[in-house]
Structures are given as C-alpha cells and as structure tokens.
Scaffold this motif. Structure first.
Motif, PDB file in Angstrom:
ATOM      1  N   PRO A  99      26.576   9.024  12.552  1.00  0.00           N
ATOM      2  CA  PRO A  99      26.750   8.451  11.200  1.00  0.00           C
ATOM      3  C   PRO A  99      25.815   7.275  10.933  1.00  0.00           C
ATOM      4  N   PHE A 100      25.645   6.406  11.922  1.00  0.00           N
ATOM      5  CA  PHE A 100      24.746   5.270  11.721  1.00  0.00           C
ATOM      6  C   PHE A 100      23.296   5.739  11.630  1.00  0.00           C
ATOM      7  N   MET A 101      22.916   6.726  12.417  1.00  0.00           N
ATOM      8  CA  MET A 101      21.548   7.233  12.370  1.00  0.00           C
ATOM      9  C   MET A 101      21.236   7.812  10.998  1.00  0.00           C
ATOM     10  N   ILE A 102      22.201   8.495  10.407  1.00  0.00           N
ATOM     11  CA  ILE A 102      22.017   9.057   9.067  1.00  0.00           C
ATOM     12  C   ILE A 102      21.903   7.936   8.040  1.00  0.00           C
ATOM     13  N   PHE A 103      22.778   6.957   8.142  1.00  0.00           N
ATOM     14  CA  PHE A 103      22.775   5.816   7.225  1.00  0.00           C
ATOM     15  C   PHE A 103      21.467   5.038   7.292  1.00  0.00           C
ATOM     16  N   SER A 104      20.918   4.875   8.468  1.00  0.00           N
ATOM     17  CA  SER A 104      19.772   3.989   8.682  1.00  0.00           C
ATOM     18  C   SER A 104      18.420   4.693   8.587  1.00  0.00           C
ATOM     19  N   LEU A 105      18.394   5.919   8.072  1.00  0.00           N
ATOM     20  CA  LEU A 105      17.162   6.704   8.051  1.00  0.00           C
ATOM     21  C   LEU A 105      16.283   6.335   6.847  1.00  0.00           C
ATOM     22  N   THR A 106      15.666   5.176   6.906  1.00  0.00           N
ATOM     23  CA  THR A 106      14.726   4.756   5.868  1.00  0.00           C
ATOM     24  C   THR A 106      13.367   5.425   6.099  1.00  0.00           C
ATOM     25  N   ASP A 107      12.447   5.236   5.163  1.00  0.00           N
ATOM     26  CA  ASP A 107      11.119   5.830   5.294  1.00  0.00           C
ATOM     27  C   ASP A 107      10.440   5.413   6.592  1.00  0.00           C
ATOM     28  N   GLU A 108      10.463   4.115   6.851  1.00  0.00           N
ATOM     29  CA  GLU A 108       9.763   3.592   8.015  1.00  0.00           C
ATOM     30  C   GLU A 108      10.448   3.981   9.324  1.00  0.00           C
ATOM     31  N   THR A 109      11.774   3.957   9.325  1.00  0.00           N
ATOM     32  CA  THR A 109      12.518   4.372  10.520  1.00  0.00           C
ATOM     33  C   THR A 109      12.287   5.850  10.794  1.00  0.00           C
ATOM     34  N   TYR A 110      12.276   6.637   9.737  1.00  0.00           N
ATOM     35  CA  TYR A 110      12.001   8.065   9.878  1.00  0.00           C
ATOM     36  C   TYR A 110      10.638   8.288  10.537  1.00  0.00           C
ATOM     37  N   SER A 111       9.637   7.542  10.086  1.00  0.00           N
ATOM     38  CA  SER A 111       8.294   7.691  10.650  1.00  0.00           C
ATOM     39  C   SER A 111       8.288   7.399  12.148  1.00  0.00           C
ATOM     40  N   LEU A 112       9.032   6.376  12.553  1.00  0.00           N
ATOM     41  CA  LEU A 112       9.094   6.032  13.973  1.00  0.00           C
ATOM     42  C   LEU A 112       9.853   7.086  14.773  1.00  0.00           C
TER      43      LEU A 112
END
Length: 230
Positions: A99-112
C-alpha cells in the motif's frame, strides 16, 4: 536492514537534491497564499502527488469543491495508471509494504524503481521500500523548511512552480541516456506531439494521456517492450 537503508539513500541522492529545492518552493508558495506550516505538513504527507500539490494551492485559494478537486486530481495523475501497470511484477512480493509503495509512486520515485538494481547483500523489497520512503520524507522536510522561510523572509514566488517540471526533465533525460531501449519514450513523445498538433496546447494533455494509456495496455498484453525501458 541498515545496508538496505544506506544503499537506498545513495540511490535517492539525485532526487533528494531536487525534492528539497522543489519542496522548499512549495512551502514558500503555500505560505505566500496565506496557508501556514500545518498545511505544508499535511499536504506534503498526504497529497504526495507532484505537480498536484502546487495545483492544490490554487484549489484552496479559490475554495474549489471537493468533487472538482477529485476530478482534477484524477485527470492530472492519470499517468499513474501506466506506472502501476509496469510495476505489477516488482510490487508482487512487497507484502504489507505494498500500500505504501502504491501511495508513494511519484514520477521521480517511479524512475528510480524501474531502473533500480538491488545491491549485493540487500533484500529487494526493503531496498525499494526505503527508496520510496526517503523520497517521501524529502518532500515533507523541504515543505516545512519552505514554509518556515516563507513566514519570516520576503520572497518573490514567481516561477517557483516550474521546479517540478525542471526536476522531471532532468530525471527523464538521465534515464533515457542510461537505457538501451526507448520504445515507450518514443511512443509517448510521438503521441503527445500528434495530440498537440490536433487538439492544441490547451487541450492536448488529456487525449494524449488516454491514448498513451491504451497503447501501453496493448503493449503490456502483447508483452511488447521491456519493463525496464524508459
């Protein structure tokens, strides 16, 4: 666990430098509109949605309705549907952290996360979790600093909201240069340009996102491309 944290921190340093500056800009802009540090804390903690945080300031200023805010958020962050599809396999074994991984999936985090290679001696799910966690914390810290600065220092906030665009351009460029395949990048660029020419600059974003979503859904079902592509 400590090694996971150390390696994740190293991986997030580029985002940290951008997020701190970006969040300071957000906090100062928020303060300039008459919203104090409590708003900065709550919005950075729970409205962790990149450009939507800046737009939310305007929604607060004009006292926009709750329904309008939901629709606006859905349209602006529709790209996260695409992000989610490409992360299904990577998040499969995240367990209670999902759940936290889904919540925190911003553009920049996704790229990393897309390009992240788990270092030797680290457990993948905790390494990925700490990448997401650290990025989230950077946004909160930066927003609080910006709000404090904004409350005690006079500052011209014009242009601060462009910080998000600048950060994303830098990260996308880096990912493009480091990736061997660019099918998704080319498709996204081509579709966006065609929609820009057809719909105009004031109305191309939503059609382009919808078309990109359906194209990527098709490619995902056909197993075309690679989840590690940019």
């Amino acid at each position: 666990m400590v090694k996971n944290m150390k390696e994740a921190f190293k991986a997030t340093i580029p985002v940290m430098t951008g997020y701190i500056v970006l969040s300071i800009a957000f906090g100062m802009l928020l303060e300039s509109k008459g919203f104090n540090i409590i708003y900065a804390l709550l919005m950075s903690t729970f409205i962790y949605a990149g450009s939507m945080q800046f737009i939310a300031i305007n929604l607060l200023v004009i006292s926009s309705s709750f329904i309008s805010a939901i629709i606006m958020t859905l349209l602006i962050n529709a790209r996260h549907l695409v992000y989610g599809l490409s992360m299904v396999k990577k998040f499969k074994n995240m367990g209670k952290l999902k759940p936290f991984m889904i919540f925190s999936l911003t553009d920049e985090t996704y790229s990393l996360l897309v390009s992240a290679k788990t270092p030797e001696g680290c457990e993948e799910k905790y390494f990925l979790f700490f990448i997401s966690f650290f990025n989230w914390i950077y946004r909160i810290i930066g927003s609080l600093i910006g709000s404090i600065f904004g409350s005690i220092l006079p500052f011209n906030t014009q242009g601060l909201d462009f910080a998000m665009t600048s950060l994303f351009v830098v990260i996308v460029t880096e990912q493009f240069l480091n990736s061997k395949k660019h099918i998704y990048t080319y498709l996204g660029f081509l579709i966006s340009v065609l929609c820009l020419l057809f719909f105009g600059k004031s109305a191309f974003l939503i059609p382009s996102m919808i078309i990109i979503l359906f194209v990527l859904l098709f490619l995902y079902r056909k197993n075309i491309g690679d989840n590690n592509d940019t």
